[in-house]
Design a protein around this motif. Structure first.
Motif, short mmCIF file in Angstrom:
data_model
loop_
_atom_site.label_atom_id
_atom_site.label_comp_id
_atom_site.label_asym_id
_atom_site.label_seq_id
_atom_site.Cartn_x
_atom_site.Cartn_y
_atom_site.Cartn_z
N GLU A 183 0.80 -1.21 -0.06
CA GLU A 183 0.16 0.33 0.38
C GLU A 183 0.75 1.34 -0.26
O GLU A 183 0.80 2.16 -0.49
N GLU A 184 1.88 1.15 0.63
CA GLU A 184 3.12 2.00 0.58
C GLU A 184 3.84 2.79 -1.20
O GLU A 184 3.64 3.80 -0.80
N THR A 587 0.83 6.07 20.00
CA THR A 587 1.08 7.54 18.69
C THR A 587 2.20 7.28 17.28
O THR A 587 2.94 6.25 17.27
N PHE A 588 1.34 7.98 16.43
CA PHE A 588 2.13 8.61 15.01
C PHE A 588 2.16 10.13 15.21
O PHE A 588 1.05 11.15 15.71
N PRO A 589 3.63 10.36 14.79
CA PRO A 589 4.60 10.19 14.90
C PRO A 589 5.12 9.58 16.35
O PRO A 589 4.77 9.69 17.54
N GLU A 610 10.07 7.90 3.55
CA GLU A 610 8.85 7.19 3.68
C GLU A 610 7.82 7.19 4.33
O GLU A 610 6.52 8.14 3.18
N SER A 611 8.12 8.38 5.04
CA SER A 611 6.60 9.23 5.78
C SER A 611 6.34 10.96 5.58
O SER A 611 5.02 10.36 4.99
N ARG A 615 3.01 11.01 3.88
CA ARG A 615 2.26 11.39 5.33
C ARG A 615 2.49 13.82 5.24
O ARG A 615 1.82 14.18 5.64
N GLY A 616 3.63 13.66 4.56
CA GLY A 616 3.87 14.71 4.36
C GLY A 616 4.92 15.26 5.78
O GLY A 616 4.85 16.44 6.60
#
Length: 969
Positions: A183-184, A587-589, A610-611, A615-616
């Motif tokens: 998916e990524e 949690t993210f991040p 990647e992130s 995801r910005g």
């Protein structure tokens, strides 16, 4: 013969009063027996449900998330693994004891070349052809191999005392993980940053795949160097008369000559046209030959080309070479194309000739420069490192065996040019160089740069991933702080991210390419079908399903190429945040990523890109790095040197707590050292900490809170101890918040040995052993011992996980665990800087007294310090400053007589110098008799007829004890 009756009488009296001394009692043994006891504690925690209780305890607390960088499921753990996981465990435990909810999900990296390589090794042993094995069968064997080592490593981590959700671990080969990774990839596909392109990448001819920078290590390597002449065939400025001149290049990779398509010069470099006058034996150039080299490198060129004498015809600015065209040195042998000279800002005069041959398929600078001028990128080297069948003269030759073949061909050309009287062409000189060269860290074989069609994630362009990643790092905390420069510089200079590998074990780059146009299919519905299939069947679905399953009924499968390259394992591990941090309670991040310093080019960077790309934002708020582990002499560990320290061996001989203590006593910001002597030292440090806990437990025998004394009623010495505790508590609290733990546990050890064992315990053992239970001083001491035990045991618990538990349960029983406790709150009233300053001075005076006492003992004037009376001279100011100090108690002598010197402003020098101005303490033999109970020598001893042999204090205590003992008891 007549014997004195006095000594037997004293002995008898001492025996009579022995049971009246409150000697320490505890079940906490002096020796830990860690290798035997630690597994028992692990089993106790398992059966008592400690992990479950910690989960329940965390409800409603603020969350702290440390995301685990996945180790590779390939072999037993090494000392670097232990360092990393212990570091993480200490941080997690300390946060939990500071009031945070901590969920630690350990993970494993399970795909990729190292596991394939191990499985293929078994094939090679069995003389089995890997290429003949069906891909799904091969993948199944890789999966089984990874699963076996994952379970082995899990148990080894648990044996180290690492607490985590082992039942809930993640692995990149889990079906859910493989779906998330696909998916990524799809996110980059759909946002337009994923593309297929041709460019040079690090390539392993042995493993037949592209490699990431993080998969490369550098070793010394001996390379053949050659000087090669390229004759000029076209000069846009005839006034220079370069028609009979050759350009000479120097290279350490002779095998790239067949791939040459241009030459590079430095626009700002000054060059010379040099004519050879005389040569030395071995020279390949003839007198009269004319060549171009950088002016700054003439001497080194002449030495390597065996030119004995020369003269410079004229000099040229680098810009004068613009538009010059040369012939390939092998022209006439299948290389009949022009070789243009191009300006390159990467050309220097550090070595060689100041002119660089360009093989665009085999170098990043070469590729960029040639592509910018529209020059083709030829494919001359195959996946196994041999020249392709269409390469003239060299077809089938391996590049690492090509030096002799290339040099032979170039020598023949030079001989022909010389015989024909033409400008030099071909080999001008040959040598060797030992230099640092990239190798695959799996096969240990050298690698090459090779241009092949690969899948890339674009770093620049619209919505630049590079710029966004650098901006995201502005909000990240780095420990140590200088690590920021390392990561940002790597992101700033890295090329597009090559994420494809030509292997079988991993998550495929599950995309389709339209055959007619070469365009990659960017369809969200197709991608979703892939993800859904992977989630239920794993990535094997890509190999055992017809393409129609994913393309859907509206597309002709024959019109599309199904891509079977697998994704780089660094992309996989870099995307773990997507399927771990998304879980409830994580949690993210993440609050923290913690790995070795090499992960700036590995997991830290791949996770960031990647992130940010999907995801910005960065997936971490803070990055902590540790150094590498070396042996005691600073050498890298290797089996050949016999200097490998395996964590399993330390567990079995000394215990995991000693290994954990080594980690936290080290400067983890730098490279660490370990060896038998270092571990022996850590064992000694451990023993001192253990003895401190044992002394506390012994002194607290029978203590209850009803005995505790309020802070305001504590003697000054006890209040000083609590002040020191607040300082250490602040040190621990700051480490929790900043993740900077270097120096914390050495400070804790120093407190235990210097402030407690050598000072406070030594002073207060008299009151603890000999005072009455109701004595205000003894109660104060035990009040502070209670606080000390709670503080030290909880502060040590994140590191000495087994020993702290043993200490806690020895006092409070096994119903609860030290790991469920919180760090002790430090009341503000305990902080007293003025008290600290006063006791710093008092201890300085005490050191002077004890020095004189030791001198008296060495001379034989006294035996123990209690046989001494001390005459202490102070100035009037110091007498006032030290008012209330019980010097005999502090110096552990029977009596101190303070003498005031009215003529002196100060007897003791303040500041760094220390020592005396004058009037050193005078040690006398104490007058009186030795008390058989407390051993002080006092005139009053024996003065009570009903308590022979006792001083008045001890007589009162014994009388009180008898009165409190029921008759007949």
């Amino acid at each position: 013969m007549t014997t004195s009756s006095s000594e037997p009488d004293k002995t008898s009296l001492a025996d009579q009063y022995r049971d009246t001394v409150f000697l320490p009692r505890t079940s906490f043994p002096m020796r830990g027996g860690l290798p035997v006891q630690e597994p028992k504690w692990l089993e106790h925690w398992r059966t008592s449900g400690l992990d479950e209780r910690l989960v329940a305890q965390a409800e409603g607390r603020p969350t702290f998330t440390l995301h685990d960088g996945p180790p590779y499921a390939n072999g037993n753990l090494h000392i670097g693994h232990a360092l990393n996981k212990i570091n993480k465990d200490v941080i997690n435990r300390a946060h939990r004891m500071s009031g945070y909810a901590v969920r630690y999900v350990p993970g494993w990296d399970c795909h990729g070349l190292p596991i394939e390589w191990k499985v293929e090794e078994e094939y090679r042993k069995a003389k089995r052809d890997k290429d003949s094995v069906p891909v799904l069968e091969f993948r199944a064997e890789c999966r089984a191999y990874a699963a076996r080592w994952l379970n082995v490593q899990m148990e080894e981590f648990r044996r180290l005392g690492v607490q985590g959700e082992w039942h809930n671990r993640y692995a990149t080969m889990d079906f859910s993980s493989e779906a998330a990774i696909a998916e990524e990839i799809g996110r980059f596909l759909l946002n337009g940053k994923l593309y297929r392109g041709l460019r040079p990448v690090m390539w392993s001819p042995v493993e037949k795949t592209a490699l990431a920078e993080a998969e490369i290590e550098y070793h010394d390597h001996t390379s053949t160097t050659i000087l090669v002449a390229f004759p000029i065939v076209r000069d846009p400025t005839p006034a220079q008369a370069l028609a009979d001149v050759s350009v000479v290049i120097w290279t350490t990779t002779p095998w790239t000559i067949p791939g040459n398509r241009a030459l590079a010069y430095g626009p700002d470099i000054t060059y010379v046209v040099l004519q050879v006058n005389e040569t030395e034996p071995g020279a390949l150039l003839e007198p009269g030959a004319k060549v171009i080299v950088a002016e700054a490198l003439v001497d080194s060129f002449c030495k390597e080309a065996h030119v004995a004498a020369h003269h410079v015809l004229y000099t040229l600015p680098g810009t004068a070479l613009e538009g010059v065209v040369c012939a390939h040195p092998l022209r006439g042998a299948g290389y009949d194309f022009d070789v243009p000279m191009l300006a390159g800002d990467f050309v220097t005069t550090e070595a060689g000739t100041g002119l660089v041959h360009q093989a665009p398929a085999h170098g990043e600078d070469d590729f960029q420069l040639c592509r910018a001028h529209g020059i083709e990128v030829p494919e001359v080297v195959q996946a196994d490192g041999t020249y392709a069948p269409w390469v003239p003269r060299f077809a089938g030759v391996h590049v690492f065996k090509a030096a002799d073949v290339v040099c032979e061909a170039l020598s023949e050309v030079m001989e022909e040019a010389t015989a024909a009287g033409r400008a030099p062409a071909g080999l001008v000189g040959r040598g060797q160089i030992v230099h640092s060269y990239p190798h695959s860290w799996r096969s240990r074989a050298p690698v090459i740069y090779r241009a092949t069609p690969q899948w890339f994630i674009r770093m620049d362009g619209e919505n630049s991933l590079r710029d966004n990643a650098l901006a995201a790092l502005d909000d990240v905390t780095f420990v140590p702080a200088q690590a920021r420069n390392r990561l940002t510089s790597m992101v700033r200079t890295r090329p597009d991210w090559c994420i494809s590998r030509q292997r079988a074990w991993g998550v495929p780059i599950a995309v389709f390419v339209e055959k007619h146009t070469g365009e990659v299919l960017r369809d969200a519905q197709v991608m979703q079908r892939v993800v859904d299939a992977f989630r239920t069947e794993g990535a094997d679905a890509w190999y055992n399903s017809p393409p129609e399953r994913f393309l859907g009924p509206d597309r002709d499968a024959d019109a599309y190429e199904q891509v079977f390259d697998i994704v780089d394992v660094w992309f996989e591990s870099g995307s773990t945040h997507a399927f771990v941090l998304g879980r409830p309670g994580l949690t993210f991040p993440a609050d923290l990523y913690l790995e070795g310093s090499d992960q700036h080019r590995g997991w830290f960077q791949s996770s960031l890109l990647e992130s940010v790309g999907t995801r910005g934002i960065a997936p971490f708020r803070a990055l902590v790095t540790n150094g590498f582990v070396l042996d005691e002499h600073g050498r890298k560990m290797s089996k050949s040197l016999g200097n490998v320290i395996a964590p399993q061996d330390v567990n079995d001989t000394m215990g995991a707590d000693v290994l954990r203590l080594w980690v936290m006593n080290s400067d983890t910001n730098d490279d660490l050292r370990i060896g038998k002597e270092i571990l022996k030292q850590q064992g000694e440090l451990y023993r001192r900490l253990r003895n401190t806990l044992r002394w506390l437990l012994g002194g607290l025998d029978g203590f209850t809170q009803a005995e505790a004394v309020p802070y305001a009623e504590l003697p000054e010495l006890e209040r000083w101890v609590l002040h020191r505790l607040t300082e250490l508590g602040g040190l621990v609290a700051r480490a929790v918040e900043t993740h900077e733990w270097v120096g914390v546990y050495p400070a804790l050890h120093g407190f235990c040995t210097t402030d407690l064992s050598a000072f406070y315990f030594d002073i207060r053992k008299d009151a603890l052993y000999c005072d009455a239970p109701s004595s205000p001083t003894r109660r104060a001491v035990r009040t502070v011992l209670d606080i000390l035990h709670r503080c030290l045991t909880t502060w040590l618990a994140p590191v000495l996980v087994f020993t702290a538990e043993e200490s806690w349960t020895a006092r409070f029983g096994t119903e609860n665990s030290v790991h469920e406790q919180a760090f002790v709150d430090m009341p503000l009233e305990w902080m007293d800087p003025e008290l600290e300053e006063r006791w710093t001075r008092i201890r300085a005076v005490r050191r002077v007294i004890t020095t004189e006492i030791e001198g008296a003992r060495r001379s034989g004037a006294i035996g123990s310090s209690l046989q001494a009376n001390v005459e202490l001279t102070l100035s009037q100011e110091e007498a006032a400053l030290f008012a209330g100090v019980n010097w005999s108690e502090l110096a552990i002598v029977s009596h101190v007589e303070v003498v005031i010197d009215p003529t002196s402003a100060s007897v003791y020098v303040e500041g760094d110098e220390g020592g005396l101005l004058h009037g050193a303490p005078v040690v006398h033999v104490a007058e009186g008799e030795k008390c058989v109970r407390c051993w002080k020598v006092l005139p009053e001893t024996g003065s009570r007829a009903d308590r022979p042999g006792l001083c008045l204090r001890c007589a009162d205590v014994v009388t009180g004890m008898e009165a409190a003992t029921p008759e007949g008891a």
